[in-house]
Every structure is written in C-alpha cells, then in structure tokens.
Design a protein around this motif. Structure first.
Motif, PDB file in Angstrom:
ATOM      1  N   SER A 127       0.799   8.393  -6.676  1.00  7.13           N
ATOM      2  CA  SER A 127       0.962   9.987  -6.954  1.00  7.13           C
ATOM      3  C   SER A 127       2.162  10.465  -7.740  1.00  7.13           C
ATOM      4  CB  SER A 127       1.520  10.422  -5.292  1.00  7.13           C
ATOM      5  OG  SER A 127       2.777   9.836  -5.050  1.00  7.13           O
ATOM      6  N   PHE A 128       3.105   9.499  -8.026  1.00  7.42           N
ATOM      7  CA  PHE A 128       3.811   9.817  -9.141  1.00  7.42           C
ATOM      8  C   PHE A 128       3.238   9.903 -10.465  1.00  7.42           C
ATOM      9  CE2 PHE A 128       7.063   8.324 -12.451  1.00  7.42           C
ATOM     10  CZ  PHE A 128       7.889   9.335 -12.355  1.00  7.42           C
TER      11      PHE A 128
ATOM     12  N   LEU B 290       0.115  10.327 -10.918  1.00  6.74           N
ATOM     13  CA  LEU B 290      -0.867  11.248 -11.013  1.00  6.74           C
ATOM     14  C   LEU B 290      -0.104  12.832 -11.231  1.00  6.74           C
ATOM     15  CD1 LEU B 290      -3.847  10.060  -8.609  1.00  6.74           C
ATOM     16  CD2 LEU B 290      -3.743  10.143 -11.224  1.00  6.74           C
ATOM     17  N   LEU B 291       0.742  12.860 -10.595  1.00  4.02           N
ATOM     18  CA  LEU B 291       1.411  14.312 -10.621  1.00  4.02           C
ATOM     19  C   LEU B 291       2.464  14.494 -11.257  1.00  4.02           C
ATOM     20  CD1 LEU B 291       1.709  14.723  -6.778  1.00  4.02           C
ATOM     21  CD2 LEU B 291      -0.276  15.662  -8.241  1.00  4.02           C
ATOM     22  N   GLY B 292       3.105  13.252 -11.774  1.00  3.44           N
ATOM     23  CA  GLY B 292       4.337  13.363 -12.914  1.00  3.44           C
ATOM     24  C   GLY B 292       5.412  14.176 -12.096  1.00  3.44           C
ATOM     25  N   THR B 293       6.507  14.153 -13.020  1.00  2.00           N
ATOM     26  CA  THR B 293       7.520  14.863 -12.607  1.00  2.00           C
ATOM     27  C   THR B 293       7.587  16.273 -13.214  1.00  2.00           C
ATOM     28  OG1 THR B 293       9.037  14.233 -14.491  1.00  2.00           O
ATOM     29  CG2 THR B 293       8.994  12.847 -12.717  1.00  2.00           C
ATOM     30  N   THR B 294       7.996  17.192 -12.386  1.00  2.00           N
ATOM     31  CA  THR B 294       8.313  18.520 -12.883  1.00  2.00           C
ATOM     32  C   THR B 294       9.735  18.894 -12.768  1.00  2.00           C
ATOM     33  OG1 THR B 294       8.221  19.442 -10.702  1.00  2.00           O
ATOM     34  CG2 THR B 294       5.889  19.127 -11.810  1.00  2.00           C
ATOM     35  N   LYS B 295       9.978  19.547 -14.162  1.00  2.00           N
ATOM     36  CA  LYS B 295      11.282  19.826 -14.500  1.00  2.00           C
ATOM     37  C   LYS B 295      11.459  21.343 -13.914  1.00  2.00           C
ATOM     38  CE  LYS B 295      12.227  16.655 -17.993  1.00  2.00           C
ATOM     39  NZ  LYS B 295      12.359  16.141 -19.204  1.00  2.00           N
TER      40      LYS B 295
ATOM     41  N   LEU C 257       0.707  -1.130   0.004  1.00  2.00           N
ATOM     42  CA  LEU C 257       0.050  -0.005  -0.008  1.00  2.00           C
ATOM     43  C   LEU C 257       0.732   1.230  -0.100  1.00  2.00           C
ATOM     44  CD1 LEU C 257      -2.762  -1.224   2.622  1.00  2.00           C
ATOM     45  CD2 LEU C 257      -2.933  -0.875   0.110  1.00  2.00           C
ATOM     46  N   TRP C 258       2.096   1.239   0.805  1.00  2.00           N
ATOM     47  CA  TRP C 258       2.938   2.462   0.742  1.00  2.00           C
ATOM     48  C   TRP C 258       3.424   2.632  -0.416  1.00  2.00           C
ATOM     49  CZ3 TRP C 258       3.471   6.340   4.074  1.00  2.00           C
ATOM     50  CH2 TRP C 258       4.571   7.021   4.179  1.00  2.00           C
ATOM     51  N   ARG C 259       4.186   1.612  -1.216  1.00  2.63           N
ATOM     52  CA  ARG C 259       4.634   1.940  -2.248  1.00  2.63           C
ATOM     53  C   ARG C 259       3.548   2.285  -3.559  1.00  2.63           C
ATOM     54  NH1 ARG C 259       8.791  -3.497  -1.339  1.00  2.63           N
ATOM     55  NH2 ARG C 259      10.277  -2.361  -0.025  1.00  2.63           N
ATOM     56  N   GLY C 260       2.509   1.301  -3.337  1.00  3.39           N
ATOM     57  CA  GLY C 260       1.672   1.802  -4.330  1.00  3.39           C
ATOM     58  C   GLY C 260       0.845   3.065  -4.280  1.00  3.39           C
ATOM     59  N   GLY C 261       0.918   3.724  -3.101  1.00  5.15           N
ATOM     60  CA  GLY C 261       0.625   5.174  -3.110  1.00  5.15           C
ATOM     61  C   GLY C 261       1.378   6.161  -3.508  1.00  5.15           C
ATOM     62  N   GLY C 262       2.791   5.841  -3.327  1.00  8.24           N
ATOM     63  CA  GLY C 262       3.933   6.562  -3.901  1.00  8.24           C
ATOM     64  C   GLY C 262       4.042   6.415  -5.349  1.00  8.24           C
ATOM     65  N   SER C 263       3.716   5.184  -5.985  1.00  6.01           N
ATOM     66  CA  SER C 263       3.505   5.152  -7.301  1.00  6.01           C
ATOM     67  C   SER C 263       2.429   5.851  -8.059  1.00  6.01           C
ATOM     68  CB  SER C 263       3.604   3.680  -7.764  1.00  6.01           C
ATOM     69  OG  SER C 263       4.693   2.956  -7.244  1.00  6.01           O
TER      70      SER C 263
END
Length: 120
Positions: A96-97, A99-104, A88-94
C-alpha cells in the motif's frame, strides 16, 4: 504514560491474535501462557542472528512449549503461522505504501514579488 499504556494495549492485542492462531491449530494453551512465551520469544528474536527471526523463534517456542508439555510439532506449526501472518501483514503495508506513495501536505508559499523589505 499514555504512550506506554497504548503500547501495552497493542501488544496484548497482538498476543490475542497469536492466541487465536494457536487455538486454530488446536494447541491447548492459555492466553497468559502465550503472553509469557511470546514476550520471551520477542526478546530473543530482537538479536540479529537470523533473517526475520526464522529459526530462533522456532527454537524458543519448542523450548517453551516443552515446559508446557506441548509437542515440538505444534510449536513449529505456530511459529510458521506467525511468520506467514506477519509477512502478509507487513507485505500488505509495504504494498500500500508503494502504490499510494507518500503525500506531503501542501504548504502555501508567498511569491517572491510579494515579499517586502525586511523590518529593521
């Protein structure tokens, strides 16, 4: 040295979370027994034998709990709870990544018409 101390602190907090999980299952075990057991379990699950350490974590906890005179059922229950929480912890982090993506960070550039001749 600071990073090593930080890493050790994070591990001790991680072991505290596992200790709380063990207490929630009414497993009579001390914090330091959890620290020792989970350190050994983490070393064993680093070998790429199974997916996510399923099976190897169970077997090691059953073995180590037998040394502490605890039941195999409690070891399996704790192992499955650890698997659930980490998934659940790793799934939540994945999630959020994803959905939010990376911002440069924005790096200002100089338009090509403003660039002068190179200095000699």
């Amino acid at each position: 040295i600071v990073l090593i101390l930080y890493s050790c602190g994070v591990r001790l907090v991680n072991f505290l979370a596992i200790y709380v999980l063990a207490l929630s299952l009414n497993i009579p075990i001390t914090y330091w027994q959890i620290v020792l057991a989970m350190a050994i379990v983490n070393l064993v699950t680093m070998f790429p034998v199974t997916v996510a350490g399923i099976g190897t974590r169970d077997a090691m906890l059953v073995f180590l709990f037998s040394i502490y005179a605890l039941s195999a059922e409690s070891a399996i229950a704790l192992s499955k709870l650890i698997l659930l929480v980490t998934t659940l912890w790793r799934g939540g982090g994945s999630l959020s990544f994803l959905l939010l993506g990376t911002t440069k960070p924005h790096v200002p550039t100089i338009p090509s018409d403003e660039i002068g001749e190179p200095l000699a």
